[in-house]
Design a protein around this motif. Sequence first.
Motif: not given
Length: 90
Positions: A58-65
């Motif tokens: 599990i990791m940061e997979i993107g940004k939404d704003g």
Amino acid sequence: MAEDKPRYSRISDIIELAVFMQSKVNGITIKDIEDRYFVSRRTAERMRDSLMNIFPSIMEIGKDGAQKRFGFANVQRYRKCLRSRNKFKS
């Protein structure tokens, strides 16, 4: 007297959160966890951190704003691979 949740209920929430996170192509945000489990931001962060300790993929997979999205990295790679394969079939 307020009725407390059984001790194991948080564990079942963590397991359910893992299944929920795995089902989302673009991952989930801390706000998604807050809304789904009716918890504070800090508790949502703790729940995410618990999952990240249990599942290293599990990791940061993107940004939404301004919001970061977290999910299973291997699911992202698998789905990208399927999309690429489907392009060649067409």
